[in-house]
Scaffold this motif. Structure first.
Motif, PDB file in Angstrom:
ATOM      1  N   ASN A  38      36.383  44.773  39.085  1.00  0.00           N
ATOM      2  CA  ASN A  38      35.137  45.356  38.608  1.00  0.00           C
ATOM      3  C   ASN A  38      35.062  46.728  39.242  1.00  0.00           C
ATOM      4  O   ASN A  38      35.143  46.853  40.462  1.00  0.00           O
ATOM      5  CB  ASN A  38      33.932  44.523  39.023  1.00  0.00           C
ATOM      6  N   ALA A  99      33.889  47.772  29.198  1.00  0.00           N
ATOM      7  CA  ALA A  99      35.011  46.915  29.578  1.00  0.00           C
ATOM      8  C   ALA A  99      36.307  47.512  29.044  1.00  0.00           C
ATOM      9  O   ALA A  99      36.303  48.222  28.039  1.00  0.00           O
ATOM     10  CB  ALA A  99      34.822  45.504  29.041  1.00  0.00           C
ATOM     11  N   THR A 123      38.988  44.574  32.835  1.00  0.00           N
ATOM     12  CA  THR A 123      38.130  45.208  33.831  1.00  0.00           C
ATOM     13  C   THR A 123      36.727  45.317  33.275  1.00  0.00           C
ATOM     14  O   THR A 123      36.527  45.468  32.080  1.00  0.00           O
ATOM     15  CB  THR A 123      38.617  46.623  34.197  1.00  0.00           C
ATOM     16  N   LEU A 124      35.762  45.224  34.157  1.00  0.00           N
ATOM     17  CA  LEU A 124      34.371  45.460  33.793  1.00  0.00           C
ATOM     18  C   LEU A 124      33.913  46.709  34.520  1.00  0.00           C
ATOM     19  O   LEU A 124      34.185  46.886  35.700  1.00  0.00           O
ATOM     20  CB  LEU A 124      33.484  44.285  34.201  1.00  0.00           C
ATOM     21  N   LEU A 126      30.988  48.734  36.056  1.00  0.00           N
ATOM     22  CA  LEU A 126      29.658  48.468  36.576  1.00  0.00           C
ATOM     23  C   LEU A 126      28.828  49.733  36.605  1.00  0.00           C
ATOM     24  O   LEU A 126      29.334  50.818  36.896  1.00  0.00           O
ATOM     25  CB  LEU A 126      29.744  47.886  37.992  1.00  0.00           C
TER      26      LEU A 126
END
Length: 142
Positions: A38, A99, A123-124, A126
């Motif tokens: 993340n 994402a 992947t995120l 944030l």
């Protein structure tokens, strides 16, 4: 062993060493735990966000690996071909895309080249939350 037909008979022996050469008959594997990162949208360009490792049962160049990205999420990521370190390649904006998926391929350096199964890394992105400082008044005691 060789033996002659004379009387008396004589013989001789010789030891022959045979080296077995490796052929590129094993495919490389992406190994180890791949953590799903993340990342924050203010991550610096060039920051390592993940890494992959690999192995190949062959020896020498047949077992040496090169890592490549099959899809680097529109150029958002790069990979070090030797170490497998995945880095950011640009600034991110979570509101544009929150994402990303990264497909890593391990290729051996032997001949003929044998590709592995691919590894997919999600992947995120944030959002950065800025905290506001508030002032509090302490009640007065009388």
């Amino acid at each position: 062993m060789a033996r002659d037909h004379g009387a008396p008979s004589h013989n001789a022996t010789v030891v022959i060493a045979v080296d077995i050469l490796d052929v590129n008959d094993n495919k490389p594997n992406i190994t180890g735990e791949i953590k799903l990162p993340n990342i924050t949208e203010n991550v610096l360009t060039g920051a390592e966000v993940a890494y992959v490792t690999g192995s190949d049962a062959d020896i020498g160049e047949n077992g040496a690996l090169t890592f490549v990205l099959q899809d680097s999420s529109n150029g958002s990521f790069t990979i070090d071909p030797i170490t497998g370190s995945i880095q950011t390649a640009k600034q991110f904006d979570r509101e544009e895309q929150d994402a990303h998926s990264i497909i890593v391929v391990a290729i051996d350096n032997g001949f003929p080249t044998r590709l592995t199964s691919t590894a997919l890394i999600m992947t995120l992105l944030l959002k950065i939350i800025t905290t506001m400082h508030q002032s509090f008044r302490t009640p007065r005691t009388m």
